[in-house]
Design a protein around this motif. Structure first.
Motif, short mmCIF file in Angstrom:
data_model
loop_
_atom_site.label_atom_id
_atom_site.label_comp_id
_atom_site.label_asym_id
_atom_site.label_seq_id
_atom_site.Cartn_x
_atom_site.Cartn_y
_atom_site.Cartn_z
N GLY A 150 60.56 46.64 35.34
CA GLY A 150 60.69 45.59 34.34
C GLY A 150 59.79 44.39 34.54
O GLY A 150 60.00 43.34 33.95
N GLY A 151 58.77 44.55 35.39
CA GLY A 151 57.82 43.46 35.62
C GLY A 151 56.54 43.67 34.84
O GLY A 151 56.34 44.70 34.20
N LYS A 152 55.66 42.66 34.91
CA LYS A 152 54.37 42.73 34.22
C LYS A 152 53.27 42.42 35.22
O LYS A 152 53.24 41.33 35.81
CB LYS A 152 54.33 41.72 33.08
CG LYS A 152 53.00 41.71 32.36
CD LYS A 152 52.95 40.64 31.28
CE LYS A 152 51.55 40.65 30.66
NZ LYS A 152 51.34 39.48 29.83
N VAL A 153 52.36 43.37 35.43
CA VAL A 153 51.23 43.16 36.33
C VAL A 153 50.25 42.20 35.67
O VAL A 153 49.78 42.45 34.55
CB VAL A 153 50.53 44.49 36.69
CG1 VAL A 153 49.27 44.23 37.51
CG2 VAL A 153 51.48 45.42 37.44
N VAL A 154 49.95 41.09 36.36
CA VAL A 154 49.00 40.11 35.84
C VAL A 154 47.68 40.12 36.61
O VAL A 154 46.69 39.57 36.14
CB VAL A 154 49.58 38.68 35.80
CG1 VAL A 154 50.71 38.59 34.79
CG2 VAL A 154 50.04 38.23 37.18
N CYS A 155 47.68 40.72 37.79
CA CYS A 155 46.41 40.87 38.51
C CYS A 155 46.54 41.93 39.59
O CYS A 155 47.63 42.26 40.04
CB CYS A 155 45.92 39.54 39.05
SG CYS A 155 46.46 39.06 40.66
N ARG A 156 45.38 42.43 39.97
CA ARG A 156 45.26 43.45 41.01
C ARG A 156 44.18 42.94 41.97
O ARG A 156 43.04 42.75 41.54
CB ARG A 156 44.82 44.78 40.41
CG ARG A 156 45.77 45.34 39.40
CD ARG A 156 44.98 45.97 38.22
NE ARG A 156 45.85 46.19 37.10
CZ ARG A 156 46.06 45.30 36.12
NH1 ARG A 156 45.47 44.14 36.14
NH2 ARG A 156 46.87 45.58 35.14
N ALA A 157 44.54 42.71 43.23
CA ALA A 157 43.60 42.10 44.18
C ALA A 157 43.47 42.94 45.44
O ALA A 157 44.47 43.38 46.00
CB ALA A 157 44.08 40.69 44.54
N PHE A 158 42.23 43.11 45.86
CA PHE A 158 41.92 43.96 47.01
C PHE A 158 40.87 43.28 47.88
O PHE A 158 40.04 42.52 47.37
CB PHE A 158 41.38 45.31 46.53
CG PHE A 158 42.29 45.98 45.55
CD1 PHE A 158 43.32 46.79 45.98
CD2 PHE A 158 42.16 45.74 44.19
CE1 PHE A 158 44.19 47.37 45.08
CE2 PHE A 158 43.02 46.32 43.27
CZ PHE A 158 44.05 47.14 43.72
N VAL A 159 40.90 43.59 49.15
CA VAL A 159 39.84 43.09 50.01
C VAL A 159 38.54 43.80 49.63
O VAL A 159 37.52 43.17 49.40
CB VAL A 159 40.17 43.31 51.51
CG1 VAL A 159 38.99 42.89 52.38
CG2 VAL A 159 41.43 42.57 51.90
N LEU A 160 38.59 45.13 49.54
CA LEU A 160 37.40 45.92 49.27
C LEU A 160 37.57 46.82 48.05
O LEU A 160 38.63 47.42 47.86
CB LEU A 160 37.05 46.79 50.48
CG LEU A 160 36.75 46.06 51.78
CD1 LEU A 160 36.57 47.04 52.92
CD2 LEU A 160 35.53 45.16 51.64
N ALA A 161 36.51 46.93 47.27
CA ALA A 161 36.43 47.91 46.18
C ALA A 161 35.46 48.99 46.66
O ALA A 161 34.31 48.71 47.01
CB ALA A 161 35.92 47.26 44.90
#
Length: 180
Positions: A150-161
């Motif tokens: 029931g949540g909403k993802v507002v960002c996706r953050a990673f050290v490395l792509a």
């Protein structure tokens, strides 16, 4: 190990060992476990990068993202963050689960979220925080868990792509590395 890939992570040079995967692909292996200085460095920069999203809750998948997410949550003043576990613990009988097949494992895994973490996420904005994004399978599983909770993802953050992940829309990362 005698082969390394050198990457600059926001002014910090890291030498990542090149390791073969069972699929035949080689990766520059990034490991935060036990490295306090590197974890703190990356967490500081991720927190700066994602503060504009103002997430209510952070989520990560065990295990390499745990200490990173802990530090980012601390920097945000969050008292709790959600953890997707890779095995179902006794206290998780009333939680939720999804499947994922990541590049490093090569086989189907399950990610589990406890009822406590479901309640933490329900109705909230959520930031996914993890060490590396490659194929995006683990990220997709985390997004599915957040949506189911029931949540909403507002960002996706990673050290490395890793590999083509650097070209994807909707992710924040500190540096990129190739598939080798």
């Amino acid at each position: 190990m005698d082969k390394f890939f050198t990457v600059d992570i926001c002014g910090r040079e890291e030498h990542l060992p090149i390791l073969p995967l069972p699929s035949g692909i080689n990766i520059a292996f990034f490991n935060l476990h036990g490295n306090v200085e590197l974890t703190e460095h990356c967490a500081k920069h991720i927190a700066e990068r994602i503060k504009k999203y103002n997430p209510d809750v952070l989520i990560t998948a065990e295990s390499k993202g745990l200490q990173l997410t802990h530090c980012v949550a601390r920097d945000f003043g969050h008292k709790m963050y959600a953890v997707a576990r890779k095995s179902k613990k006794l206290y998780m009988q009333d939680g939720i689960e999804v499947e994922a097949k990541t590049i490093t494992t090569g086989e189907v895994q399950h990610l589990y979220l406890s009822a406590h973490d479901v309640d933490l996420i329900n109705g909230k904005t959520v930031a996914i925080v993890d060490d590396v994004i490659s194929t995006g399978a683990a990220n997709a599983a985390l997004e599915q868990l957040v949506a189911t909770a029931g949540g909403k993802v507002v960002c996706r953050a990673f050290v490395l792509a890793e590999g083509d992940a650097k070209d994807r829309d909707g992710i924040e990362y500190l540096a990129s590395i190739p598939l080798l």
